[in-house]
Design a protein around this motif. Structure first.
Motif, PDB file in Angstrom:
ATOM      1  N   PRO A  98       0.870  -1.220   0.026  1.00 22.81           N
ATOM      2  CA  PRO A  98       0.045   0.111   0.000  1.00 22.81           C
ATOM      3  C   PRO A  98       0.807   1.167  -0.043  1.00 22.81           C
ATOM      4  N   LEU A  99       2.121   1.091   0.507  1.00 19.83           N
ATOM      5  CA  LEU A  99       3.024   2.358   0.650  1.00 19.83           C
ATOM      6  C   LEU A  99       3.275   2.740  -0.823  1.00 19.83           C
ATOM      7  N   GLY A 100       3.697   1.763  -1.559  1.00 17.21           N
ATOM      8  CA  GLY A 100       3.879   2.032  -3.079  1.00 17.21           C
ATOM      9  C   GLY A 100       2.835   2.306  -3.949  1.00 17.21           C
ATOM     10  N   ALA A 101       1.590   1.979  -3.853  1.00 17.69           N
ATOM     11  CA  ALA A 101       0.461   2.160  -4.441  1.00 17.69           C
ATOM     12  C   ALA A 101       0.267   3.705  -4.014  1.00 17.69           C
ATOM     13  N   SER A 102       0.268   4.249  -2.824  1.00 17.83           N
ATOM     14  CA  SER A 102      -0.161   5.468  -2.473  1.00 17.83           C
ATOM     15  C   SER A 102       1.053   6.599  -3.076  1.00 17.83           C
ATOM     16  N   LEU A 103       2.097   6.217  -2.986  1.00 16.29           N
ATOM     17  CA  LEU A 103       3.232   6.847  -3.748  1.00 16.29           C
ATOM     18  C   LEU A 103       2.986   7.002  -5.248  1.00 16.29           C
ATOM     19  N   GLY A 104       2.568   5.733  -5.859  1.00 13.28           N
ATOM     20  CA  GLY A 104       2.268   5.774  -7.254  1.00 13.28           C
ATOM     21  C   GLY A 104       1.269   6.796  -7.457  1.00 13.28           C
ATOM     22  N   ASP A 105       0.012   6.737  -6.742  1.00 11.38           N
ATOM     23  CA  ASP A 105      -1.077   7.619  -6.965  1.00 11.38           C
ATOM     24  C   ASP A 105      -0.695   9.088  -6.629  1.00 11.38           C
ATOM     25  N   LEU A 106       0.045   9.381  -5.717  1.00 12.16           N
ATOM     26  CA  LEU A 106       0.771  10.763  -5.585  1.00 12.16           C
ATOM     27  C   LEU A 106       1.421  11.205  -6.981  1.00 12.16           C
ATOM     28  N   LEU A 107       2.220  10.415  -7.465  1.00  7.26           N
ATOM     29  CA  LEU A 107       2.999  10.838  -8.559  1.00  7.26           C
ATOM     30  C   LEU A 107       2.119  10.623  -9.967  1.00  7.26           C
ATOM     31  N   THR A 108       1.254   9.851 -10.023  1.00  7.38           N
ATOM     32  CA  THR A 108       0.565   9.689 -11.299  1.00  7.38           C
ATOM     33  C   THR A 108      -0.651  10.650 -11.655  1.00  7.38           C
ATOM     34  N   GLN A 109      -1.573  10.755 -10.297  1.00  8.16           N
ATOM     35  CA  GLN A 109      -2.780  11.468 -10.637  1.00  8.16           C
ATOM     36  C   GLN A 109      -2.657  12.818 -11.093  1.00  8.16           C
ATOM     37  N   ASP A 110      -3.712  13.263 -11.549  1.00  4.65           N
ATOM     38  CA  ASP A 110      -3.818  14.664 -12.044  1.00  4.65           C
ATOM     39  C   ASP A 110      -3.752  15.633 -10.969  1.00  4.65           C
ATOM     40  N   LYS A 111      -3.328  16.772 -11.044  1.00  2.00           N
ATOM     41  CA  LYS A 111      -3.165  17.837 -10.033  1.00  2.00           C
ATOM     42  C   LYS A 111      -4.586  18.189  -9.243  1.00  2.00           C
ATOM     43  N   ASP A 112      -5.802  18.072 -10.186  1.00  2.00           N
ATOM     44  CA  ASP A 112      -6.853  18.482  -9.602  1.00  2.00           C
ATOM     45  C   ASP A 112      -7.500  17.215  -8.673  1.00  2.00           C
ATOM     46  N   LEU A 113      -6.871  15.937  -8.801  1.00  2.00           N
ATOM     47  CA  LEU A 113      -6.939  15.173  -7.844  1.00  2.00           C
ATOM     48  C   LEU A 113      -6.023  14.688  -6.722  1.00  2.00           C
ATOM     49  N   GLY A 114      -5.080  15.872  -6.487  1.00  2.00           N
ATOM     50  CA  GLY A 114      -4.131  15.851  -5.509  1.00  2.00           C
ATOM     51  C   GLY A 114      -2.757  15.207  -5.890  1.00  2.00           C
ATOM     52  N   LEU A 139       0.649  14.649  -8.667  1.00  2.00           N
ATOM     53  CA  LEU A 139       1.806  15.668  -9.626  1.00  2.00           C
ATOM     54  C   LEU A 139       1.636  15.274 -11.009  1.00  2.00           C
ATOM     55  N   ALA A 140       0.795  14.684 -11.262  1.00  2.00           N
ATOM     56  CA  ALA A 140       0.251  14.474 -12.718  1.00  2.00           C
ATOM     57  C   ALA A 140       1.524  14.268 -13.797  1.00  2.00           C
ATOM     58  N   LEU A 141       2.338  13.223 -13.155  1.00  2.00           N
ATOM     59  CA  LEU A 141       3.443  13.112 -14.136  1.00  2.00           C
ATOM     60  C   LEU A 141       3.151  11.663 -15.094  1.00  2.00           C
ATOM     61  N   GLY A 142       2.047  10.886 -14.608  1.00  2.00           N
ATOM     62  CA  GLY A 142       1.694   9.957 -15.653  1.00  2.00           C
ATOM     63  C   GLY A 142       2.564   8.534 -15.098  1.00  2.00           C
ATOM     64  N   ALA A 143       1.814   7.491 -15.765  1.00  2.00           N
ATOM     65  CA  ALA A 143       2.409   6.132 -15.163  1.00  2.00           C
ATOM     66  C   ALA A 143       3.785   5.991 -15.905  1.00  2.00           C
ATOM     67  N   SER A 144       3.826   6.494 -16.943  1.00  2.00           N
ATOM     68  CA  SER A 144       5.188   6.318 -18.037  1.00  2.00           C
ATOM     69  C   SER A 144       6.484   6.956 -17.178  1.00  2.00           C
ATOM     70  N   VAL A 145       6.102   8.013 -16.901  1.00  2.00           N
ATOM     71  CA  VAL A 145       7.293   8.636 -16.439  1.00  2.00           C
ATOM     72  C   VAL A 145       7.536   8.584 -14.917  1.00  2.00           C
ATOM     73  N   THR A 146       6.671   8.054 -14.176  1.00  2.00           N
ATOM     74  CA  THR A 146       6.804   7.414 -12.627  1.00  2.00           C
ATOM     75  C   THR A 146       7.481   6.231 -12.996  1.00  2.00           C
ATOM     76  N   SER A 147       7.352   5.458 -13.704  1.00  2.00           N
ATOM     77  CA  SER A 147       7.755   3.932 -13.862  1.00  2.00           C
ATOM     78  C   SER A 147       9.250   4.219 -14.453  1.00  2.00           C
TER      79      SER A 147
END
Length: 250
Positions: free
Chosen positions: A34-50, A52-60
């Protein structure tokens, strides 16, 4: 992310205080998920969802680079000093391990925040389309012309859903023209956008989210069947658009 990180820290403290190594290992191991999933959501989700809007590809790519460096370092030390004595070398030891891991985490954070500053929550074209989608045309009093006026949105739990409505509108247009192949291709964008936004939208109102999720699945099924029918596709999309407009807000 802070909650799960804190629980892992508490597990480490428990281990240092004398708790069983097997128990604390498995507790920490499970909490990394769950720590990894939460961190992934923080990095990938749009800014209007809280996020950083990096997307899955850049985060990976960021995490792959960090893991690659750390694993390469471990392999170099193991080759030089052996697996058992790896930590005894001049570059080994727990302090050096912590320093390298901390540097990797810091690098991911700095690069991630830096890249986030260059991203907007929505592409400009989608914003314009969303504005067009959410506007109504009213006639000015005493004139024969019509002026587009932005429709006032209510406050809803799910918030702004206009970017999904834009995609659905595009799919509806293609279905109306009987371009079912094009509609099938375009609806993939809806599937990806909806899945990406799940972590931010679902906690706001799980009941309404599930209703929309079910209707999106119906639309995907209708378009992806071996022999899609225009009427079935149009019907499911109309239902979905109606619900999106109903739940859309600010």
């Amino acid at each position: 992310m802070l909650i799960f990180g804190g629980l892992i820290l508490a597990t480490w403290i428990a281990n240092r205080a004398g708790a069983g190594q097997v128990l604390t290992f498995w507790i920490a191991y499970v909490l990394t998920r769950p720590l990894g999933a939460s961190l992934g959501d923080l990095l990938t989700q749009d800014k209007d969802l809280g996020g950083l809007a990096l997307g899955a590809s850049v985060t990976s790519i960021l995490f792959f680079a960090a893991i690659l460096v750390l694993v390469a370092r471990e392999q170099v030390l193991a080759n030089r000093y052996g697996v058992v004595a790896k930590g005894a070398g001049p570059l080994g030891g727990h302090r050096q391990d912590y320093a390298w891991a901390g540097a990797a985490a810091l690098a991911v954070a700095v690069i991630g925040f830096g890249l986030s500053m260059t991203h907007t929550s929505q592409p400009a074209t989608d914003l314009q389309a969303a504005a067009d989608q959410s506007s109504v045309t009213v006639g000015q009093q005493g004139s024969g012309t019509a002026t587009p006026v932005r429709q006032a949105h209510p406050t809803t739990k799910l918030g702004d859903l206009s970017k999904f409505a834009v995609i659905v509108g595009d799919v509806q247009t293609k279905v109306t023209k009987n371009d079912l192949a094009g509609a099938k291709t375009r609806v993939k964008d809806l599937e990806v956008a909806w899945d990406d936004a799940e972590a931010g939208l679902k906690p706001r109102d799980a009941t309404k989210w599930h209703q929309l999720d079910s209707q999106i699945d119906d639309a995907l099924t209708a378009l992806r069947t071996s022999t899609p029918k225009q009427t079935d596709c149009a019907s499911t999309l109309a239902t979905l658009m109606h619900t999106l407009n109903k739940f859309d807000g600010i």
